[in-house]
Design a protein around this motif. Sequence first.
Motif, PDB file in Angstrom:
ATOM      1  N   GLU A 191       0.829  -1.211   0.000  1.00  0.00           N
ATOM      2  CA  GLU A 191       0.000   0.000   0.000  1.00  0.00           C
ATOM      3  C   GLU A 191       0.859   1.254   0.000  1.00  0.00           C
ATOM      4  O   GLU A 191       0.535   2.241  -0.667  1.00  0.00           O
ATOM      5  N   THR A 192       1.955   1.221   0.750  1.00  0.00           N
ATOM      6  CA  THR A 192       2.839   2.388   0.824  1.00  0.00           C
ATOM      7  C   THR A 192       3.487   2.645  -0.530  1.00  0.00           C
ATOM      8  O   THR A 192       3.574   3.786  -0.980  1.00  0.00           O
ATOM      9  N   LYS A 193       3.928   1.582  -1.199  1.00  0.00           N
ATOM     10  CA  LYS A 193       4.546   1.744  -2.528  1.00  0.00           C
ATOM     11  C   LYS A 193       3.526   2.290  -3.525  1.00  0.00           C
ATOM     12  O   LYS A 193       3.845   3.133  -4.362  1.00  0.00           O
ATOM     13  N   GLN A 194       2.299   1.809  -3.429  1.00  0.00           N
ATOM     14  CA  GLN A 194       1.225   2.289  -4.304  1.00  0.00           C
ATOM     15  C   GLN A 194       0.965   3.778  -4.049  1.00  0.00           C
ATOM     16  O   GLN A 194       0.751   4.546  -4.979  1.00  0.00           O
ATOM     17  N   LEU A 195       1.020   4.169  -2.777  1.00  0.00           N
ATOM     18  CA  LEU A 195       0.838   5.569  -2.409  1.00  0.00           C
ATOM     19  C   LEU A 195       1.946   6.425  -3.032  1.00  0.00           C
ATOM     20  O   LEU A 195       1.670   7.479  -3.614  1.00  0.00           O
ATOM     21  N   VAL A 196       3.184   5.965  -2.935  1.00  0.00           N
ATOM     22  CA  VAL A 196       4.317   6.700  -3.516  1.00  0.00           C
ATOM     23  C   VAL A 196       4.134   6.852  -5.030  1.00  0.00           C
ATOM     24  O   VAL A 196       4.341   7.937  -5.587  1.00  0.00           O
ATOM     25  N   LYS A 250       8.083   6.571   6.345  1.00  0.00           N
ATOM     26  CA  LYS A 250       8.805   5.528   5.611  1.00  0.00           C
ATOM     27  C   LYS A 250       9.459   6.101   4.359  1.00  0.00           C
ATOM     28  O   LYS A 250      10.517   5.647   3.939  1.00  0.00           O
ATOM     29  N   TYR A 251       8.778   7.091   3.758  1.00  0.00           N
ATOM     30  CA  TYR A 251       9.300   7.715   2.545  1.00  0.00           C
ATOM     31  C   TYR A 251       9.089   9.216   2.580  1.00  0.00           C
ATOM     32  O   TYR A 251       8.091   9.692   3.121  1.00  0.00           O
ATOM     33  N   PHE A 252      10.018   9.937   1.953  1.00  0.00           N
ATOM     34  CA  PHE A 252       9.831  11.334   1.596  1.00  0.00           C
ATOM     35  C   PHE A 252       9.749  11.364   0.074  1.00  0.00           C
ATOM     36  O   PHE A 252      10.539  10.685  -0.593  1.00  0.00           O
ATOM     37  N   ILE A 284       2.898  17.695   2.657  1.00  0.00           N
ATOM     38  CA  ILE A 284       1.670  16.917   2.718  1.00  0.00           C
ATOM     39  C   ILE A 284       1.989  15.619   3.465  1.00  0.00           C
ATOM     40  O   ILE A 284       2.859  14.852   3.035  1.00  0.00           O
ATOM     41  N   ASP A 285       1.283  15.384   4.556  1.00  0.00           N
ATOM     42  CA  ASP A 285       1.571  14.252   5.430  1.00  0.00           C
ATOM     43  C   ASP A 285       0.538  13.144   5.233  1.00  0.00           C
ATOM     44  O   ASP A 285      -0.622  13.287   5.591  1.00  0.00           O
ATOM     45  N   PHE A 286       1.006  12.025   4.657  1.00  0.00           N
ATOM     46  CA  PHE A 286       0.169  10.834   4.515  1.00  0.00           C
ATOM     47  C   PHE A 286       0.613   9.758   5.514  1.00  0.00           C
ATOM     48  O   PHE A 286       0.497   8.577   5.249  1.00  0.00           O
ATOM     49  N   VAL A 287       1.149  10.142   6.658  1.00  0.00           N
ATOM     50  CA  VAL A 287       1.671   9.300   7.739  1.00  0.00           C
ATOM     51  C   VAL A 287       2.922   8.529   7.300  1.00  0.00           C
ATOM     52  O   VAL A 287       4.013   8.860   7.736  1.00  0.00           O
ATOM     53  N   ASP A 288       2.770   7.516   6.441  1.00  0.00           N
ATOM     54  CA  ASP A 288       3.937   6.734   6.002  1.00  0.00           C
ATOM     55  C   ASP A 288       4.755   7.466   4.943  1.00  0.00           C
ATOM     56  O   ASP A 288       5.919   7.148   4.722  1.00  0.00           O
ATOM     57  N   VAL A 289       4.106   8.421   4.278  1.00  0.00           N
ATOM     58  CA  VAL A 289       4.781   9.162   3.201  1.00  0.00           C
ATOM     59  C   VAL A 289       4.591  10.659   3.430  1.00  0.00           C
ATOM     60  O   VAL A 289       3.467  11.130   3.587  1.00  0.00           O
ATOM     61  N   MET A 290       5.704  11.379   3.455  1.00  0.00           N
ATOM     62  CA  MET A 290       5.673  12.845   3.538  1.00  0.00           C
ATOM     63  C   MET A 290       6.063  13.390   2.170  1.00  0.00           C
ATOM     64  O   MET A 290       7.073  12.977   1.607  1.00  0.00           O
ATOM     65  N   VAL A 291       5.238  14.299   1.660  1.00  0.00           N
ATOM     66  CA  VAL A 291       5.516  14.907   0.364  1.00  0.00           C
ATOM     67  C   VAL A 291       5.936  16.354   0.580  1.00  0.00           C
ATOM     68  O   VAL A 291       5.312  17.072   1.370  1.00  0.00           O
ATOM     69  N   HIS A 292       6.979  16.760  -0.124  1.00  0.00           N
ATOM     70  CA  HIS A 292       7.471  18.135  -0.037  1.00  0.00           C
ATOM     71  C   HIS A 292       7.500  18.715  -1.444  1.00  0.00           C
ATOM     72  O   HIS A 292       8.202  18.205  -2.313  1.00  0.00           O
ATOM     73  N   VAL A 293       6.729  19.776  -1.645  1.00  0.00           N
ATOM     74  CA  VAL A 293       6.694  20.458  -2.941  1.00  0.00           C
ATOM     75  C   VAL A 293       7.286  21.852  -2.721  1.00  0.00           C
ATOM     76  O   VAL A 293       6.749  22.638  -1.940  1.00  0.00           O
TER      77      VAL A 293
END
Length: 119
Positions: A3-8, A37-39, A83-92
């Motif tokens: 699921e985390t990889k799919q989110l990325v 887990k990922y940025f 943007i915080d998706f818990v396991d994945v943090m996105v930085h734009v």
Amino acid sequence: MEETKQLVETITDGIQDKKGQDIVIADLQKIDGAIAKYFVICQGQSPTQVEAIAESIGDKVREHLHEKPVNVAGLGTDQWIAIDFVDVMVHVFLPEVRKFYDLENLWEDAQLTKIPNIA
């Protein structure tokens, strides 16, 4: 984990839809105390594009995975949106703000994957 990889992947699609550039995925799973887990880090060329990328990410994730971020910070300034998706943090980022904070090198033990820009 899948699921985390799919989110990325979905986040990456959202970035590419708005022509976000220099996408870097930092795998933080082997780092003790990492907050995710990922940025996923990318940049837009203007505040308008930064906001459009952030909106595109939110729309894609909601549409395809039925998830919403737990938090979004920086909307309105549109220089750096997190943007915080818990396991994945996105930085734009805007390019100069990204250079200043240099998140890729902050987590130097992370495995970095660079996604080629779409022409």
